[in-house]
Design a protein around this motif. Structure first.
Motif, mmCIF file in Angstrom:
data_model
loop_
_atom_site.group_PDB
_atom_site.id
_atom_site.type_symbol
_atom_site.label_atom_id
_atom_site.label_comp_id
_atom_site.label_asym_id
_atom_site.label_seq_id
_atom_site.Cartn_x
_atom_site.Cartn_y
_atom_site.Cartn_z
ATOM 1 N N GLN A 299 0.841 -1.378 0.219
ATOM 2 C CA GLN A 299 0.100 -0.111 0.283
ATOM 3 C C GLN A 299 1.253 1.058 -0.091
ATOM 4 O OE1 GLN A 299 -2.960 0.521 -0.535
ATOM 5 N NE2 GLN A 299 -2.980 -2.671 -0.806
ATOM 6 N N GLU A 300 2.108 1.156 0.636
ATOM 7 C CA GLU A 300 3.213 2.178 0.914
ATOM 8 C C GLU A 300 3.709 2.555 -0.842
ATOM 9 O OE1 GLU A 300 5.481 1.752 3.724
ATOM 10 O OE2 GLU A 300 4.406 1.929 5.313
ATOM 11 N N ALA A 301 3.406 1.377 -1.467
ATOM 12 C CA ALA A 301 5.286 1.298 -2.214
ATOM 13 C C ALA A 301 3.648 1.933 -3.161
ATOM 14 C CB ALA A 301 5.348 0.002 -3.101
ATOM 15 N N LEU A 302 2.276 2.236 -3.604
ATOM 16 C CA LEU A 302 1.133 2.404 -4.574
ATOM 17 C C LEU A 302 0.947 3.361 -4.397
ATOM 18 C CD1 LEU A 302 -1.161 -0.828 -4.006
ATOM 19 C CD2 LEU A 302 0.232 -0.060 -6.633
ATOM 20 N N GLN A 303 1.670 4.169 -3.552
ATOM 21 C CA GLN A 303 0.928 5.247 -2.880
ATOM 22 C C GLN A 303 2.324 6.734 -3.599
ATOM 23 O OE1 GLN A 303 -1.562 6.539 -1.936
ATOM 24 N NE2 GLN A 303 -2.013 4.168 -2.218
ATOM 25 N N ARG A 304 3.599 6.277 -3.924
ATOM 26 C CA ARG A 304 4.756 7.354 -4.059
ATOM 27 C C ARG A 304 5.022 6.433 -5.589
ATOM 28 N NH1 ARG A 304 7.347 3.160 -1.173
ATOM 29 N NH2 ARG A 304 8.931 2.015 -1.944
ATOM 30 N N PRO A 305 5.823 7.666 -6.665
ATOM 31 C CA PRO A 305 6.440 7.618 -8.022
ATOM 32 C C PRO A 305 7.237 6.427 -8.058
ATOM 33 C CG PRO A 305 5.275 9.852 -7.854
ATOM 34 C CD PRO A 305 5.304 8.900 -6.251
ATOM 35 N N GLY A 306 6.950 5.361 -8.787
ATOM 36 C CA GLY A 306 8.241 4.027 -9.151
ATOM 37 C C GLY A 306 8.181 3.126 -7.930
ATOM 38 N N GLY A 307 7.468 3.570 -7.214
ATOM 39 C CA GLY A 307 7.230 2.332 -5.755
ATOM 40 C C GLY A 307 6.968 1.129 -6.225
ATOM 41 N N ALA A 308 5.971 0.465 -6.933
ATOM 42 C CA ALA A 308 5.055 -0.594 -7.803
ATOM 43 C C ALA A 308 5.053 -0.664 -8.957
ATOM 44 C CB ALA A 308 3.511 -0.508 -7.004
ATOM 45 N N VAL A 309 6.610 -1.116 -9.545
ATOM 46 C CA VAL A 309 6.169 -0.945 -11.155
ATOM 47 C C VAL A 309 5.242 -2.247 -11.451
ATOM 48 C CG1 VAL A 309 8.235 -3.240 -11.013
ATOM 49 C CG2 VAL A 309 8.237 -1.608 -12.844
ATOM 50 N N GLY A 310 4.586 -2.372 -12.892
ATOM 51 C CA GLY A 310 3.633 -3.115 -13.744
ATOM 52 C C GLY A 310 4.745 -4.207 -13.865
#
Length: 287
Positions: free
Chosen positions: A58-69
């Protein structure tokens, strides 16, 4: 930082006194390209890992580049070792160490830690490798990296299980797009070989990321979190794709026997990781 201490207490791995057979390890990874150990970790240990991953996601989804598709409804998130409470137990598990040393040699290095999340609605990925095969493998017929995977949930058929085509780590990348994606005319071969992996809580696997594989469609209403630990042999360059940060305070608590197996950047405070290893060919799913 989520690490609450570096003593295992009640969440230590089971069966720590076991001696693992080097010949069996080599046969599995040089043959099928994937091996596993049932019940390597306790349910309590995995439950903590699951809790940490869900917060980190959830934290990663909130920041640019935190979660990659990695395809529709599917993400990969790279994290810091001290983001999870069980890193020490994972990195020093006797099976993890035995497999790493058997295949990669005594000077192996941990270069990556992260997790993969196939959410409900994730579709079949195209068959692929995680990165191009190096000369060590294509010419020297030697594996110089491994990926360890731990599921945090029991995996069922409808949850998008991991699918692998055994033995294909040795396939030459003829007509592979980006040296990673085999041509569609090869798919029938992979489908004939395909094995779906449905691990349970506590299990761990090790594989060559060069073995042709894919995530399958998740028809369930549950996500399927999987932790990934990347390990290299000397001379492999996968550390260049990652940024393994460790705070000085955390580093001082680690045993010397583990420090020598880490590729890391010492920092005063952890910095957010911007995902650099994007796999563009996975974004649309299987055509």
């Amino acid at each position: 930082m989520r690490e609450e201490g570096l003593t295992a207490e009640n969440i230590s791995p089971t069966d720590t006194a076991t001696t693992y057979d080097v010949a069996e390890i080599m046969e599995g990874l040089y043959g099928n390209g994937i091996i596993a150990l049932k019940g390597a970790f306790s349910q309590e240990w995995v439950q903590q890992l699951d809790e940490d991953i869900r917060v980190l996601y959830q934290e990663a989804l909130q920041r640019p580049g935190g979660a990659v598709g990695r395809g529709p409804k599917r993400h990969y998130v790279e994290i810091h070792p001290e983001d999870i409470r069980g890193f020490l137990e994972l990195a020093t598990h006797p099976w993890v160490m035995a497999v790493s040393e058997a295949v990669l040699g005594p000077n192996y290095k941990i270069v990556e830690i992260g997790f993969d999340i196939p959410n409900p609605g994730a579709v079949n990925q195209p068959w692929h490798r995680d990165f191009p095969a190096p000369a060590d493998t294509i010419v020297g017929r030697r594996l110089n990296s491994l990926a360890f995977n731990i599921t945090t949930v029991d995996v069922y058929e409808d949850m998008g299980p991991f699918e692998v085509a055994p033995g294909t780590q040795w396939d030459l990348p003829l007509n592979f797009e980006h040296e990673m994606f085999p041509p569609k005319e090869s798919y029938s071969r992979y489908e004939q070989r395909a094995q779906r992996k449905m691990p349970e809580i506590g299990d761990i696997s090790a594989r060559s990321a060069l073995t042709i594989h894919r995530g399958t469609a998740n028809y369930s209403d549950k996500m399927r979190p999987t932790l990934v630990l990347g390990v290299d042999a000397p001379g492999a360059n996968n550390a260049e794709r990652h940024d393994l940060q460790i705070t000085k305070a955390y580093f001082e608590k680690l045993p010397e026997s583990l420090k020598q197996h880490l590729t890391y950047r010492l920092v005063e405070e952890l910095e957010p990781i911007f995902q650099a290893h994007s796999i563009e060919g996975l974004m649309m799913g299987e055509a």
